[in-house]
Design a protein around this motif. Structure first.
Motif, mmCIF file in Angstrom:
data_model
loop_
_atom_site.group_PDB
_atom_site.id
_atom_site.type_symbol
_atom_site.label_atom_id
_atom_site.label_comp_id
_atom_site.label_asym_id
_atom_site.label_seq_id
_atom_site.Cartn_x
_atom_site.Cartn_y
_atom_site.Cartn_z
ATOM 1 N N PRO A 92 0.831 -1.213 0.000
ATOM 2 C CA PRO A 92 0.000 0.000 0.000
ATOM 3 C C PRO A 92 0.857 1.251 0.000
ATOM 4 C CG PRO A 92 0.067 -1.002 2.190
ATOM 5 C CD PRO A 92 0.742 -1.956 1.266
ATOM 6 N N GLY A 93 0.271 2.328 -0.493
ATOM 7 C CA GLY A 93 0.997 3.598 -0.512
ATOM 8 C C GLY A 93 0.895 4.273 -1.853
ATOM 9 N N ILE A 94 1.064 5.598 -1.853
ATOM 10 C CA ILE A 94 0.894 6.383 -3.072
ATOM 11 C C ILE A 94 2.227 6.715 -3.731
ATOM 12 C CG2 ILE A 94 -1.274 7.372 -2.268
ATOM 13 C CD1 ILE A 94 0.259 9.904 -1.497
ATOM 14 N N GLU A 95 3.316 6.155 -3.199
ATOM 15 C CA GLU A 95 4.614 6.389 -3.806
ATOM 16 C C GLU A 95 4.724 5.630 -5.120
ATOM 17 O OE1 GLU A 95 4.181 5.149 -0.786
ATOM 18 O OE2 GLU A 95 4.575 6.902 0.481
ATOM 19 N N PRO A 96 5.645 6.056 -5.987
ATOM 20 C CA PRO A 96 5.840 5.330 -7.244
ATOM 21 C C PRO A 96 6.217 3.870 -6.989
ATOM 22 C CG PRO A 96 6.919 7.464 -7.339
ATOM 23 C CD PRO A 96 6.471 7.279 -5.914
ATOM 24 N N VAL A 97 5.745 2.994 -7.856
ATOM 25 C CA VAL A 97 6.124 1.582 -7.835
ATOM 26 C C VAL A 97 7.392 1.439 -8.665
ATOM 27 C CG1 VAL A 97 5.484 -0.718 -8.638
ATOM 28 C CG2 VAL A 97 3.784 0.727 -7.508
ATOM 29 N N VAL A 98 8.403 0.811 -8.099
ATOM 30 C CA VAL A 98 9.650 0.576 -8.819
ATOM 31 C C VAL A 98 9.967 -0.915 -8.737
ATOM 32 C CG1 VAL A 98 12.088 1.131 -9.035
ATOM 33 C CG2 VAL A 98 10.477 2.884 -8.215
ATOM 34 N N LEU A 99 9.954 -1.576 -9.881
ATOM 35 C CA LEU A 99 10.210 -3.009 -9.951
ATOM 36 C C LEU A 99 11.386 -3.273 -10.871
ATOM 37 C CD1 LEU A 99 6.629 -4.548 -10.296
ATOM 38 C CD2 LEU A 99 8.263 -5.042 -8.490
#
Length: 523
Positions: A481-488
């Motif tokens: 959860p969270g509104i930060e960017p997803v980095v994969l």
């Protein structure tokens, strides 16, 4: 578990003093009471119930509490034993189908029907202990429905688990005709306590609805609410998901669905296939599901009906119509293909199992036309009749039916290294998480093998989840959860992988329409 009536026939024979004790033949039939559906209401029609042989089940001969011999019932439900006279024995039938042919091209399966509210005890049908006192003895075992008319189910519902088992036997016999069948153990969970519920507690019978999960099927059994033990199509539909999971491949995410829904393409194919499969196995393209007081009401789905609500690649109705039309012998509308079960099983267990795309009607129809080019024109006509562009490939390229959603197309958004692309999801066709455009799919093109990074940056306060798949196998995910960017970051071989993305509200508790920037890099 169930006490049944014993029927003894044959002439009494005297024993001569000093002679050996002769053998006796104990034989008979195992049957259960089948409750059909009403053609008018689609509910159960108890007045027209009839007896059906129980095929392929193990009958156990028990002496002093030990199983001393077994036999498998034939197509008529018949069994036979030879036993010394003047002994005391018992007969028992377990709700199991077992085939363990371990030869190179042998078939293997093990299916059992258990009570999930009673420590998963296997259902049985048995006699009292009786004396072997005639040279020829007929002992028939019968599982009754337990229905007592206006009084409802006032007796043990002995037939229910055996009817469930017999429908699985129908499937296995058809598959056996097609080719090799090797399956893991399947547990079918049924109980009179299994009731629809918003909660999930298998041990108490709260199963939400009939469903498949992890090599187990759970079936409703709540009297006067919803029972599925005599709903042939429901049982076989759920088994189809077991088949996909073990012999083929399913990328479906499940969830609620109904006719006319605009569905995620994976769900549309999985549910449409399940419905079509139930019609193929029964050779009866009218799906019937009973429920309500006295199981007297129900609904039906005309699987063969080509005139579906909201047709398209996102429609389970379109999928089931197309798949069944390939199978069946009836020529209707644009349907002039009559190939039976073999090509459907073959595509599902071969090309579709290894496809780089997500499993959908696009993948299946593309591979069908590759395998059977002589039917390409017929297939194109059938697809066009369902508002699916015949010129598509496994990726849905050229599809022009967006389901009335701008976000519905393209089916996959192409990403190459160094690309930045704006992506938007939608909840206009529902927010259950399995509706059209709840998820957006990114086609990650990898020109060379290497380590890649996908960054998803929301344009407003939304939580983004992402899953990376290569040939249907998940290799990375971010659902924190969270509104930060997803980095994969993940390693890819040369080729194409898929990013499955979905948006949630700021708290990550409900599906929400959102937009985000997708940046893809080769590290």
């Amino acid at each position: 578990m169930y006490l049944k009536r014993l029927i003894f026939v044959g002439a009494a024979l005297s024993l001569l003093a000093g002679c050996d004790i002769p053998n006796a033949e104990i034989s008979g039939k195992v049957t259960y009471e089948k409750v059909p559906h009403s053609e008018e209401t689609n509910g159960l029609d108890y007045r027209n119930s009839y007896d059906v042989p129980l095929r392929g089940v193990k009958v156990e001969l028990i002496e002093d509490g030990k199983v001393i011999e077994t036999d498998i019932t034939d197509s008529q439900g018949s069994y036979s034993f030879v036993k010394k006279m003047d002994t005391f024995v018992q007969l028992r039938v377990r709700a199991e189908l077992i085939n363990d042919d371990t030869s190179e091209d042998g078939n293997e399966w093990h299916v059992r029907v258990v009570d999930n509210t009673n420590d998963k005890a296997v259902y049985t049908l048995s006699t009292d202990t009786f004396e072997v006192k005639r040279e020829i003895m007929e002992v028939n075992l019968h599982a009754a429905s337990g229905w007592q008319g206006d009084e409802g189910y006032k007796r043990t519902r002995a037939a229910a688990p055996f009817h469930i088992l017999d429908k699985v036997n129908d499937i296995l016999l058809k598959l056996d005709d097609v080719g090799e069948v090797q399956l893991p153990t399947l547990t079918m969970n049924w109980s009179p306590n299994n009731i629809p519920s918003q909660e999930l507690d298998y041990a108490t019978g709260k199963i939400i609805t009939s469903h498949y999960t992890n090599n187990e099927i759970y079936l409703l059994g709540a009297e006067n609410v919803d029972t599925d033990e005599y709903d042939d199509h429901v049982i076989i539909h759920e088994w189809a998901h077991f088949f996909e999971d073990n012999l083929a491949r399913s990328d479906s995410i499940g969830g609620p669905h109904a006719g006319g829904d605009y569905l995620d393409l994976r769900v549309a194919f999985g549910e449409g296939f399940g419905n079509a499969w139930s019609a193929m196995i029964t050779d009866r393209p009218l799906y019937q599901d009973s429920f309500d007081q006295g199981q007297a009401l129900g609904f039906s789905i005309a699987i063969e009906d080509n005139d579906v609500i909201n047709p398209g690649w996102f429609s389970e109705g379109s999928v089931q119509s197309l798949l069944y039309d390939i199978y069946d012998e009836a020529a209707d509308g644009q349907d002039f293909i009559h190939l039976g079960l073999e090509p459907i099983v073959s595509i599902l267990t071969n090309q579709q199992k290894d496809t780089a795309a997500l499993t959908s009607i696009f993948t299946f129809m593309t591979y069908f036309k590759e395998n059977y080019p002589e039917y390409a024109t017929d297939v194109d006509n059938m697809m066009a009749a369902q508002n699916i562009n015949p010129a598509v490939d496994i990726w849905g390229t050229n599809e022009d039916n967006n389901g009335s959603l701008p976000e519905g197309l393209p089916v996959y958004l192409d990403l190459f290294p160094r690309d930045i692309l704006r992506v938007c999801t939608s909840t206009s066709q529902g927010d259950a998480g399995n509706k059209l455009a709840n998820h957006r799919f990114l086609k990650l093109n990898a020109p060379v093998a290497g380590n890649y990074t996908l960054t998803l940056t929301p344009s407003r306060n939304n939580d983004i989840d992402a899953y990376i798949f290569t040939n249907g196998v998940e290799i990375a995910r971010d659902e924190a959860p969270g509104i930060e960017p997803v980095v994969l970051s993940f390693d890819l071989e040369q080729g194409i992988s898929i990013a499955d993305t979905i948006g949630y509200n700021e708290e990550g508790t409900s599906v929400a329409a959102t937009c985000f920037d997708a940046e893809y890099q080769l590290n």
